[in-house]
Structure formats: structure tokens, C-alpha cells
Scaffold this motif. Structure first.
Motif, PDB file in Angstrom:
ATOM      1  N   ARG A  94       0.778  -1.260  -0.031  1.00 57.19           N
ATOM      2  CA  ARG A  94      -0.144   0.074  -0.157  1.00 57.19           C
ATOM      3  C   ARG A  94       0.856   1.348  -0.001  1.00 57.19           C
ATOM      4  N   LEU A  95       0.628   2.270  -0.923  1.00 56.68           N
ATOM      5  CA  LEU A  95       1.022   3.496  -0.710  1.00 56.68           C
ATOM      6  C   LEU A  95       0.166   4.494  -0.508  1.00 56.68           C
ATOM      7  N   GLN A  96       0.249   5.590   0.697  1.00 57.38           N
ATOM      8  CA  GLN A  96      -0.387   6.641   0.835  1.00 57.38           C
ATOM      9  C   GLN A  96       0.293   7.961   0.802  1.00 57.38           C
ATOM     10  N   MET A  97      -0.130   8.835  -0.074  1.00 60.56           N
ATOM     11  CA  MET A  97       0.477  10.120  -0.205  1.00 60.56           C
ATOM     12  C   MET A  97      -0.437  11.460   0.175  1.00 60.56           C
ATOM     13  N   ARG A  98       0.340  12.072   0.738  1.00 58.88           N
ATOM     14  CA  ARG A  98      -0.331  13.447   1.153  1.00 58.88           C
ATOM     15  C   ARG A  98       0.367  14.777   1.499  1.00 58.88           C
ATOM     16  N   LEU A  99      -0.375  15.873   0.872  1.00 56.95           N
ATOM     17  CA  LEU A  99       0.175  17.228   0.853  1.00 56.95           C
ATOM     18  C   LEU A  99      -0.246  17.860   2.088  1.00 56.95           C
ATOM     19  N   PHE A 100       0.653  18.706   2.432  1.00 60.40           N
ATOM     20  CA  PHE A 100       0.528  19.455   3.681  1.00 60.40           C
ATOM     21  C   PHE A 100       1.050  20.803   3.498  1.00 60.40           C
ATOM     22  N   GLY A 101       0.034  21.890   3.826  1.00 57.98           N
ATOM     23  CA  GLY A 101       0.417  23.184   3.300  1.00 57.98           C
ATOM     24  C   GLY A 101      -0.595  23.902   2.450  1.00 57.98           C
ATOM     25  N   GLY A 102      -0.196  24.706   1.584  1.00 56.50           N
ATOM     26  CA  GLY A 102      -0.952  25.722   0.602  1.00 56.50           C
ATOM     27  C   GLY A 102      -1.610  24.769  -0.383  1.00 56.50           C
TER      28      GLY A 102
ATOM     29  N   PHE B  63       5.227  17.533   1.246  1.00 50.59           N
ATOM     30  CA  PHE B  63       4.791  16.005   0.862  1.00 50.59           C
ATOM     31  C   PHE B  63       5.250  14.835   1.695  1.00 50.59           C
ATOM     32  N   ARG B  64       4.318  14.043   1.918  1.00 47.07           N
ATOM     33  CA  ARG B  64       4.749  12.774   2.564  1.00 47.07           C
ATOM     34  C   ARG B  64       4.203  11.424   1.947  1.00 47.07           C
ATOM     35  N   ALA B  65       4.945  10.611   1.877  1.00 49.71           N
ATOM     36  CA  ALA B  65       4.370   9.215   1.222  1.00 49.71           C
ATOM     37  C   ALA B  65       4.650   8.210   2.314  1.00 49.71           C
ATOM     38  N   ILE B  66       3.586   7.362   2.529  1.00 50.58           N
ATOM     39  CA  ILE B  66       3.897   6.366   3.511  1.00 50.58           C
ATOM     40  C   ILE B  66       3.633   4.734   2.749  1.00 50.58           C
ATOM     41  N   LEU B  67       4.513   4.041   2.711  1.00 51.38           N
ATOM     42  CA  LEU B  67       4.606   2.643   2.019  1.00 51.38           C
ATOM     43  C   LEU B  67       4.395   1.523   2.958  1.00 51.38           C
TER      44      LEU B  67
ATOM     45  N   ASP C  36       0.326  -2.512  -9.738  1.00 52.25           N
ATOM     46  CA  ASP C  36       0.212  -1.327 -10.347  1.00 52.25           C
ATOM     47  C   ASP C  36      -1.125  -0.478  -9.926  1.00 52.25           C
ATOM     48  N   PHE C  37      -1.228   0.539  -9.244  1.00 49.52           N
ATOM     49  CA  PHE C  37      -2.427   1.138  -8.901  1.00 49.52           C
ATOM     50  C   PHE C  37      -2.467   2.805  -8.970  1.00 49.52           C
TER      51      PHE C  37
ATOM     52  N   ARG D  88     -13.134   2.413  -4.650  1.00 43.62           N
ATOM     53  CA  ARG D  88     -12.424   1.980  -5.802  1.00 43.62           C
ATOM     54  C   ARG D  88     -10.783   1.727  -5.626  1.00 43.62           C
ATOM     55  N   HIS D  89     -10.405   2.350  -4.753  1.00 45.23           N
ATOM     56  CA  HIS D  89      -9.072   2.293  -4.554  1.00 45.23           C
ATOM     57  C   HIS D  89      -8.859   1.162  -3.658  1.00 45.23           C
ATOM     58  N   ARG D  90      -9.535   0.504  -2.633  1.00 43.09           N
ATOM     59  CA  ARG D  90      -9.431  -0.327  -1.988  1.00 43.09           C
ATOM     60  C   ARG D  90      -9.596  -1.729  -2.993  1.00 43.09           C
ATOM     61  N   HIS D  91     -10.361  -1.843  -3.535  1.00 45.54           N
ATOM     62  CA  HIS D  91     -10.982  -3.024  -4.478  1.00 45.54           C
ATOM     63  C   HIS D  91      -9.987  -2.945  -5.776  1.00 45.54           C
ATOM     64  N   GLY D  92      -9.647  -1.767  -6.004  1.00 46.15           N
ATOM     65  CA  GLY D  92      -8.695  -1.930  -7.518  1.00 46.15           C
ATOM     66  C   GLY D  92      -7.219  -1.920  -7.083  1.00 46.15           C
ATOM     67  N   GLY D  93      -6.667  -2.141  -5.875  1.00 49.02           N
ATOM     68  CA  GLY D  93      -5.444  -2.382  -5.638  1.00 49.02           C
ATOM     69  C   GLY D  93      -4.557  -1.284  -5.366  1.00 49.02           C
ATOM     70  N   GLN D  94      -4.983  -0.737  -4.286  1.00 47.13           N
ATOM     71  CA  GLN D  94      -4.274   0.416  -3.578  1.00 47.13           C
ATOM     72  C   GLN D  94      -2.977   0.146  -3.269  1.00 47.13           C
TER      73      GLN D  94
END
Length: 1002
Positions: free
Chosen positions: A791-799, A808-812, A969-970, A996-1002
Motif C-alpha cells: 500500500r502507498l499513501q501520499m499526502r500534501l501539507f500546507g498550501g 509532501f509525505r508518502a507512506i509505503l 500497479d495502482f 475503488r482504490h481498496r478494491h482496485g489495488g491501492q
């Protein structure tokens, strides 16, 4: 190399015992006078045959005219009148001078029997068994004194005969007093407390008569015609058969003056005449003879071995000192040696056959060969101890051999009991041929206990001659010195017994566990010696005979090596996990071996395949202080301490080591332990291999070999480089033939999740500085059974507005049990561009390699957690120079100082379809619980919003490949913290996307 106990009929006394009469009060039993010595045949008058008036014979190695022992008892005058001995003699012990010996085979001659006890008591002994004469005045109550005065009733001049010894003693002399009939036997043995000098003993003298004195003369050459008048005289008419018809009988009482009873001659037919007595061949100090007597009234005590305890005051002891021997420079000493290994194959286990020959001179007119005092034998260089002999070997303790003196005390002395050494301590056999004994004397060689031996040395041996038939028991201690660099052997036996021998043969056992190892190369090899006789220093320097042997066949029966430098360096190598299942824990095995005739190993290095790793979590290190404590136990005898009480805690152990040492097919093995340890020599962690060098009876201390574990930052591939491996300990060449490592801690060694063919590489370094590059194939199976769906989660912080530079933060997050990630490609949505204007400083590759990147080249941080580690790896994220248009994005991860593992996660930055993409083409095959990448925002932010990101859902394109070949791939969303209205407006859209992300392969 000891000398044989010789038996001589030296002095002992002709004491005859006494009528059991009461001892007068206040009168002490003892001797009024005592004399003893070696005499020439120049005495005066009729008593010359007993040495009266004769001069001392001081010729070293000579054959005296006679050896005399003469004494008179103290007497008392009871109230009724008369003169009587002050006690009833019971025992006599005569300690003959060191080096003085006799040859019981000199008479009656080859093939002729000595006198039997039955013949002595009945028909009389053969004339040629006579070896001396004794003069004994005796009082017998049943035979009145013809003169009517108190004192002896009869005076006997009796032949002393060479008797057939009883089983268990080397020699026996005897004579018979005819009236009252008393049998007197002189028993001989070698005294271990006096370096095996002769002691003569008469025990439990009969009380049928009372002896006033004794004068015993033993002839130097019994067959000499000068003794014919005395050979058959009995001094009494009652046993005429003892005269063998050659002398006229004389009525009792008429031979008080000691003269022969007739002028008849009793010649000996022992031919050729041989010397019966041999003077010492040492010219040191006076010649001492000691006599001890006790009485029936005051009996002397016996020690634990049944020998007279002369410390008991009831034993009355007297010493006669004669002049020292002279003429030692006239003695011959011409020894020769032979030394041969039991094989002519190079670098092979072997025994040794050693032969020392000393010629003997039995000419009665000549001088004896000087006797051996000290022997030092040095084997050629290359002929060393074979460690393989230690397997199954034991050692003989001081108590088992009967050592009397303390460690380091000289001279070395043993008790007189037979050794009780274990059979497993026997390393050889002995054979000694003496001119004094009819048959060869056999014996054994035992390994002495390390340090608990007379010298306190690492190696020592005991050579024991044990002949039950003659009772000859000789023990001697040999010191074995080892050259600390070459292992060359020098064995010495000091202060050997002053007893003659002609041949000494020693055989050390050979075979697959032979005591020795032959040289590596072919050629001639010389054994040298230094042999010092007892006649030194007058006789000159020691003799130095030598001998050479040939090694004619190469190691293992192959071609010969001309020098050690031409020996091949071709060790064999094997390695792998016991259960090669992908992603599974399994013991890891590694082994190096080398054949006979090859160069010795001094270091081994291994490079493990990518993905083969170890779970360090939960394992404490062996502390540095504990490793130092183990290394401090490096002295001989301290390996057992480490074995009994390991320095490193058991919790830090990850495996074992088995080291095989010794030539041939049967090396001996020593077991060690591998402990996880901290940083060492620039490596983030290490293995401390602690091996107590204990094998069989040998303890050479503790060997600690530290092995730094280097981790390749790009691949996490592990390389192990050992510290030097010793080739010798305390002078014993280790001759290591194999090193086997088994890393078998539960759930420690983890297989890779890639099933690609790989190899385990190795280097073996030799003592001559050569390196052998080795490898073995490695491959695991079962990769298809592993899942792959991180699983890969990405997030932006700030403006969130267009033109803002968010953080930017990504958690694998991989799934436990899945295959590890092999590569990752993340293409950000078009909402995010790279702002090249914010790229201020880039770290060069040179700076990065030197860990000197400028602070301004840091644009983020990364953190990785792994189930293999207790601590996360974390560190800055740099922009590093690249061969591509854009710099690389590199996360420099590092563990804490206690475990400073470094891993580089390098990503290539490029553009695809007008968007920004980062590709991490090589990800280490290591399990990760979570990987967190955080990039800075604001003025250091590399990302810039191309649009308001809260107005729609923006998705990244992620392509991941697993180490097992599976792809995942997701398109995960790029999340941001939007204002409340925006979040509400797009709430349904977010829920729909999430599903969709959960079932489609996040």
C-alpha cells in the motif's frame, strides 16, 4: 632414555640372625663399625681376599678387584659375663653408590643356569656361579665354643652365589650358613628415589644363630683364577657337597683365622671371563654407600609401598664415603641415532621410529662405556605435532604416573608403583636392550597432563620401562619444547639413570591419527641430537650424532613439492541455507576445506547473495568487555574456562563454528560459538567467533576471531571479512583443514524473496599471502507462492492553491509475508510540478560518498522500519548529482550509533506525459514494515501546485515490481487538507474513489 636397572651383586650383607635373646637394658642396637668401597687386589696377608689393607679402586668405568661391605655389631656384656651382640638382626638395607652396577649374566656364562635355591640348600651350587665370599662369625647355642670363652662358636668363609632370581626381581645373590643351617638371600631392586641406583636388601634374618659381624666381598671378575682357592670353601664339614669335591673338609672351629681350609683350587669354567662389577662412570663427588639395619626387638617401619621407612628411628643408618672416581676422560662414548617417520609421504600424519645405540665394552681388562646422562633430540623443521592425534587422546596425571616431586622441582622422582595411566594416553612403545638382562625390556610412552607435569609445560611425555619378569620399573619424564614460530620439536630427558644399555628403541604410533605430521615438501630432513654422558665434563663436549630421512612422495601420494611457496592454494567452499524456501527463515551453513599439501588458511571473507539477511531484532550484542575477556583467555589452559563459563551472554549467540585441524583423513575438531556484536572496523555490526581451542587433553587457550559485517548501502548485501586466523598456538601448528559455520539461531537467517539464480562469493587468504576467489551457486524456490500487494499513501501539507509549495509525505506499507519490493515508480498527478527554481544546492557524488553533503542539499527526510531491526533507519533526503537531466533523489538511511547500518534509496527524477516521476529501480530485497518519505515545503519545497488541488481528486500512477517477479500497479489519491466546504463538496466523490482504490489495488 633411561638406563636399565642393573643388577649387580653389589654389596649387601651377609647378616645372619640371631638367637632371640633379651637385649641388655640401656644398650642400643646398631653397628660398631662400617666400611664399604671398591678395592684393588693389593691387600695384605691372608685376608686380602676380603680387601684388608687394599687400596681404593677409583677408575671410572673400571672393574674393581672386589666390592667390600664390612661391619661389626655393637656388643653387650651381660651380668653373667661374656660378650654378645646388642640385638637380634632382622633386616639389612644397603644403598649402593649411584652408577655402580653389576652384570648377573657375567657368570656362569651364556646358556648356563644360575644356582637354584634347592641346589644351594642341598647339593651345592656350581662353582662357576660363585661371585664372592663372605666371612661370618656366628654363635650357635647348640655348638659350644671350643675355646671356652664367650663369643662366636664358628667362623665361616662361604662362597656367595649368583642365584636364579625369583619372578619379579632382577638379580639375587645367596649363601648358606651350614650350622646352624641359615639361608641368606640378597635381593636387589632399583630405587626410584635415588634415580634407580641399586639397593640390596636382606629381610627377616633367621634367629637360629647370632652374627657378630660380616665381611662380604663380591668379585669384580668372578671367573678370574685368583679366586679359585675360595670358590668352593664352605668353612664347615657338615655340607661337604658345597665344596664340589675340590677342597678338603676341615673340622669346625679350626678356620677361625679365615684361611682356606686347604690349598686346593676350584676353577670356574665360565668363559670368556666377563666383569661382574662396573664402577660408576661419573667423576662427580665422593662415592657413598649407606647401610640401614633394624632388630627383631626394635623393628623398623615400612612405607606405603612396603619399603623400609628409613625415617623411623628404629632403623640405624650409617654412611661410608669413598674417594670420587677419576679418569672420566679415558672413557669412550660413541652413541649413534636413527630417526625415521613411519611414512615417506609429505604433509601426512606419521609416527616416528627412534633408535639410540651405545656400544658396550665387556672386556674385563678395559673400561666400560660411559653411561648416558642427558639426551636432547631435535626433529627437523617441518616435522611437527599433528593436531589430529588429539581426538580420542587422553593424558596421564601426576597421580597416575606416580610423580613424587612437585611441578618444576628437580631432580624429577617417581614412586615405585606401576603407572595407572589410561590406555588412551599411550602414544608409543619402548624397547630397551641391556647387556645385563637376558631379554629385551618393553615399555610404553604416555602423554603427560598439560602443565600438570614435572616441567609445568604444555607438552611432556613419560617413558616407562615395565618388565614384570625382572621387576624392573623405570619411569622418566621427557620435556617437549616447541618452537613458537615453526613448531619444531625438541625433546630432552635429563639426569638419566646411571645404568648401561646397548639399544633404546622408541616407536611413536603412526596411522591416520599419527602423533606427528611430516614436512610439506620432499627432500632430506635431518634429526640432530646432543647426548651428554655421566663422564662429562671431563670427557669433553656432548656427542652430537645425527640422522637423515627422506620424504619421497608428495602430499596425498601426488607429485612432490620443492618448496612451501609452490604449494597450491585451492580450498573448497560450500555455502547455503538449509531450507531454501523464498522468504523463509532457515539455518545458514558455510564451510571451507583444504587438502593435504596446500597452503594454510589465515583469513576468509564471504559475500552473501542479495536478500539473504538476518533478523537482528531482539538480539543483544556480546559486549565489548566480554569479547575482550574472552580474548584475554588466550593462554594455554584457559580454553576450558571459556568453555565452562562463556564470556558472551547466551542471548547474543547466533550460531556455532566447527574447526578441523590436523593432517590426514581424521582431523580433530574444536567447537566455537558465533555471537552478534556491535560495530567493528567501520562495519555497523560484527560476529565474534569465540573458540576454546580444547581438543582431547590439550587446552591451548581461547581464540577470538572478530568478523565485521559490511552492508552494501545500495543493495543491503552483506560482506563478512574475518580477522586473521592463527596458524599456531603455543608452538603447536594448528594446521587448520576445515572451518564450518552454522548460523542456526531460531528465526535469524532469512532467505531472499527473489528466486533468480545467485551466488555466494568468498575469498580465502593463505599464510603465503595468496588469495583464492571462490563461489557457490545459490537459489531459493517457492517465489510464486508469495503475494505482493503493498500500500502507498501520499499526502500534501500546507498550501493547496495554485503556486503553493506544499510539504509532501508518502507512506509505503507492504503486507507481512509478501515478497519484498524490487522497484518502484511513482508518477505524480499533473497537479504537482517540480519547481527547479527551488533547487539551490545539489550534493555531488564525491561529497555523498564522503558523507560530506552540504546542509542545503537536504530537501526532506525518510524513515524505514523493518521487522529485522529493533530501531528504524532514518536520515535526510538529498538531491544528488546524476547523469540524467535532473538530479537524483536519494534517501540516506542510517541506524543508531549502536547499529549504524546505512542504506541508500536512490530515485531517478524525470518527466512522463508532462508529469513528474520518481523511479527507484533498485530496492534492497529486505522486508520493510513501513517506509515514510517526507519532502520539505515552502522555500525548500520542490513541488509546486499547478492548480488548486482541493477542487478535484488527483491520483498518482504507481508501478511496483516484487522481488518474486509479480507486479502491482495502482493509482492512489494524492490527499491534502482542504477547507471544510471544499471537503463537503467533494465528500461523495472521495468515498467513491476510496472504495475503488481498496478494491482496485491501492
Amino acid at each position: 632414555m633411561r638406563r636399565l636397572a642393573t643388577l649387580a651383586a653389589c654389596s649387601a650383607l651377609a647378616l645372619l640372625a640371631l638367637a632371640p635373646a633379651a637385649q641388655a637394658e640401656g644398650t642400643e642396637f646398631g653397628l660398631e663399625s662400617f666400611s664399604a668401597g671398591f678395592l684393588n687386589g693389593d691387600g695384605t696377608g691372608i685376608h686380602a681376599i676380603f680387601g684388608n689393607g687394599a687400596t681404593a679402586d677409583t677408575r671410572a668405568g673400571g672393574h674393581p678387584f672386589l666390592q667390600q661391605t664390612n661391619f661389626d655389631f655393637t656388643t653387650i656384656v651381660p651380668p653373667a659375663g661374656g660378650t654378645f651382640p646388642s640385638g637380634n638382626l632382622k633386616d639389612v638395607v644397603v644403598k649402593l653408590p649411584a652408577g655402580f652396577t653389576g652384570n648377573p649374566l657375567a657368570t656362569p656364562g651364556p646358556g648356563k643356569p644360575r644356582c637354584s635355591l634347592s641346589a644351594l640348600e642341598t647339593s651345592g651350587c656350581p662353582l662357576d656361579t660363585a661371585v664372592g665370599v663372605v666371612h661370618v662369625p656366628v654363635a650357635a647355642s647348640s655348638s659350644p665354643n671350643p675355646s671356652g670363652t664367650s663369643g662366636p662358636n664358628l667362623i665361616f668363609n662361604l662362597p656367595v652365589h649368583n642365584m636364579e632370581p625369583v619372578y619379579g626381581e632382577p638379580a639375587l645373590l645367596g649363601f648358606l650358613i651350614p650350622f646352624p643351617q641359615i639361608l641368606v638371600l640378597l635381593h636387589f631392586h632399583l630405587d626410584p628415589q635415588r634415580n634407580y641406583a641399586l639397593t640390596a636388601t636382606i629381610s627377616n634374618v633367621s634367629t637360629a644363630g647370632t652374627a657378630y659381624s660380616s665381611n662380604l666381598a663380591v668379585w669384580g671378575v668372578p671367573a678370574d683364577p685368583v679366586h679359585d682357592p675360595w670358590r668352593g670353601s664352605s668353612g664347615a664339614p657338615y655340607i661337604s657337597a658345597s665344596n664340589n669335591g675340590c677342597l678338603d673338609d676341615t673340622p669346625p672351629g679350626f678356620n677361625i683365622d679365615g684361611a682356606p681350609s686347604s690349598t686346593g683350587l676350584c676353577p670356574s669354567d665360565a668363559q670368556p671371563p666377563k666383569p661382574f662389577l662396573i664402577d660408576p662412570t661419573s667423576c662427580e663427588g665422593p662415592v657413598k654407600t649407606t647401610i640401614s639395619v633394624d632388630s627383631w626387638q626394635e623393628q623398623g617401619a615400612l612405607d606405603a609401598e612396603g619399603e623400609p621407612d628409613l625415617a623411623d628411628p628404629n632403623w640405624k643408618t650409617y654412611t661410608e664415603e669413598g674417594p670420587a672416581m677419576s679418569g672420566c676422560n679415558q672413557l669412550d662414548f660413541s652413541p649413534t641415532i636413527e630417526a625415521r617417520p613411519t611414512t615417506n609421504v609429505a604433509d601426512a600424519p606419521s609416527g616416528l621410529d627412534f633408535h639410540l645405540h651405545i656400544p658396550q665394552n665387556e672386556d674385563p681388562e678395559g673400561l666400560a662405556e660411559a653411561e648416558l646422562r642427558d639426551a636432547v633430540v631435535t626433529l627437523p623443521e617441518g616435522m611437527a605435532l599433528n593436531p589430529g592425534a588429539a581426538d580420542g587422546l587422553a593424558a596421564c596425571t601426576p597421580a597416575q604416573i606416580g610423580l613424587v616431586t612437585a611441578v618444576g622441582q628437580t631432580p624429577v622422582r617417581f614412586n615405585g608403583t606401576r603407572p595407572n595411566c589410561p590406555d588412551a594416553s599411550k602414544i608409543g612403545s619402548l624397547r630397551l636392550d641391556s647387556p645385563l638382562i637376558e631379554h629385551p625390556l618393553a615399555g610404553s610412552v604416555y602423554l603427560a597432563s598439560q602443565e600438570r607435569n614435572p616441567f609445568g609445560s604444555l607438552v611432556a611425555i613419560y617413558a616407562v620401562i615395565d618388565d614384570p619378569e625382572t621387576g624392573i620399573l623405570i619411569k622418566l619424564a621427557g620435556r617437549v619444547e616447541l618452537d613458537p614460530k615453526t613448531g619444531r620439536l625438541t625433546t630432552s630427558f635429563a639426569e638419566n639413570a646411571q645404568q648401561p644399555f646397548g639399544d633404546f628403541r622408541l616407536h611413536f604410533f603412526g596411522g591416520a591419527r599419527g602423533t606427528l605430521r611430516t614436512p610439506l615438501t620432499c627432500g632430506q630432513f635431518k634429526t640432530s641430537s646432543s647426548l651428554t654422558p655421566w663422564s662429562a665434563p671431563e670427557s669433553g663436549p656432548p656427542a652430537t650424532p645425527s640422522d637423515s630421512f627422506a620424504i619421497a612422495t608428495g602430499p596425498g601420494g601426488g607429485p612432490c613439492l620443492t618448496s612451501a611457496a609452490t604449494a597450491p592454494h585451492s580450498p573448497a567452499f560450500s555455502a547455503g541455507t538449509e531450507s531454501p524456501a523464498a522468504g523463509a527463515f532457515s539455518p545458514f551453513l558455510l564451510k571451507f576445506t583444504r587438502p593435504d599439501g596446500s597452503q594454510e588458511l589465515t583469513a576468509i571473507n564471504e559475500t552473501l547473495p542479495p536478500g539473504l539477511s538476518g533478523r537482528l531484532a531482539g538480539i543483544p550484542y556480546c559486549p565489548e568487555a566480554a569479547i575482550a575477556a574472552a580474548a584475554a583467555r588466550s593462554h594455554p589452559g584457559e580454553g576450558a574456562l571459556e568453555k565452562a563459563s562463556p564470556s558472551c551472554p547466551a542471548a547474543s549467540e547466533v550460531g556455532t563454528v566447527n574447526v578441523g585441524a590436523g593432517a590426514g583423513p581424521n582431523p580433530v575438531y574444536a567447537q566455537g560459538h558465533a555471537y552478534l556484536a556491535g560495530p567493528y572496523k567501520g562495519a555497523p555490526l560484527s560476529l565474534a567467533v569465540v573458540t576454546p581451542a580444547v581438543a582431547g587433553p590439550f587446552d591451548l587457550g581461547t581464540v577470538v576471531v572478530r568478523n565485521p559485517l559490511f552492508v552494501d548501502p545500495s543493495t543491503a548485501r552483506i560482506t563478512v571479512k574475518s580477522d586473521p586466523i592463527p596458524t599456531a598456538l603455543a608452538g603447536i601448528p594448528l594446521d587448520i583443514r576445515s572451518i564450518a559455520v552454522r548460523i542456526d539461531r531460531d528465526r535469524f537467517t532469512l532467505n531472499p524473496t527473489s528466486c533468480d539464480p545467485m551466488e555466494i562469493g568468498a575469498e580465502a587468504l593463505s599464510a603465503l599471502g595468496q588469495t583464492a576467489s571462490l563461489s557457490t551457486r545459490f537459489q531459493v524456490g517457492g517465489c510464486a507462492a508469495l503475494g505482493f500487494k503493498p500500500r502507498l499513501q501520499m499526502r500534501l501539507f500546507g498550501g493547496t492553491n495554485r503556486g503553493a509549495h506544499p510539504r509532501f509525505r508518502a507512506i509505503l506499507t507492504p503486507r507481512p509475508g509478501d515478497a519484498n519490493i524490487a522497484s518502484v515508480s511513482v508518477a505524480l498527478p499533473h497537479s504537482e510540478f517540480l519547481d527547479q527554481g527551488h533547487i539551490h544546492t545539489i550534493c555531488t557524488r564525491v561529497q555523498f560518498a564522503a558523507n560530506q553533503c552540504p546542509a542545503d542539499s537536504i530537501y526532506g527526510r525518510a524513515r524505514a522500519l523493518s521487522p529485522l531491526l529493533d530501531h528504524p533507519l532514518e536520515g535526510p533526503v538529498y538531491l544528488r548529482s546524476s547523469s540524467n537531466k535532473l538530479p537524483d533523489l536519494v534517501a540516506a538511511l542510517r541506524g543508531p550509533d549502536s547499529q549504524p547500518i546505512e542504506v541508500e534509496v536512490a530515485g531517478r527524477i524525470d518527466s512522463i506525459h508532462g508529469g513528474l516521476r520518481s523511479t527507484f529501480e533498485t530496492v534492497p530485497d529486505q522486508p520493510v514494515t513501513k517506509f515514510i518519505l517526507t519532502m520539505q515545503g515552502g522555500k525548500k519545497g520542490l513541488l509546486v501546485n499547478s492548480t488548486g488541488i482541493c477542487r478535484a481528486t488527483h491520483r498518482a500512477t504507481v508501478k511496483m515490481d516484487g522481488q518474486n517477479g509479480k507486479a502491482h500497479d495502482f493509482r492512489p489519491p494524492l490527499r491534502a487538507k482542504c477547507k471544510h466546504k471544499q471537503r463537503k463538496k467533494h465528500r461523495g466523490h472521495h468515498k467513491k474513489s476510496a472504495g475503488r482504490h481498496r478494491h482496485g489495488g491501492q
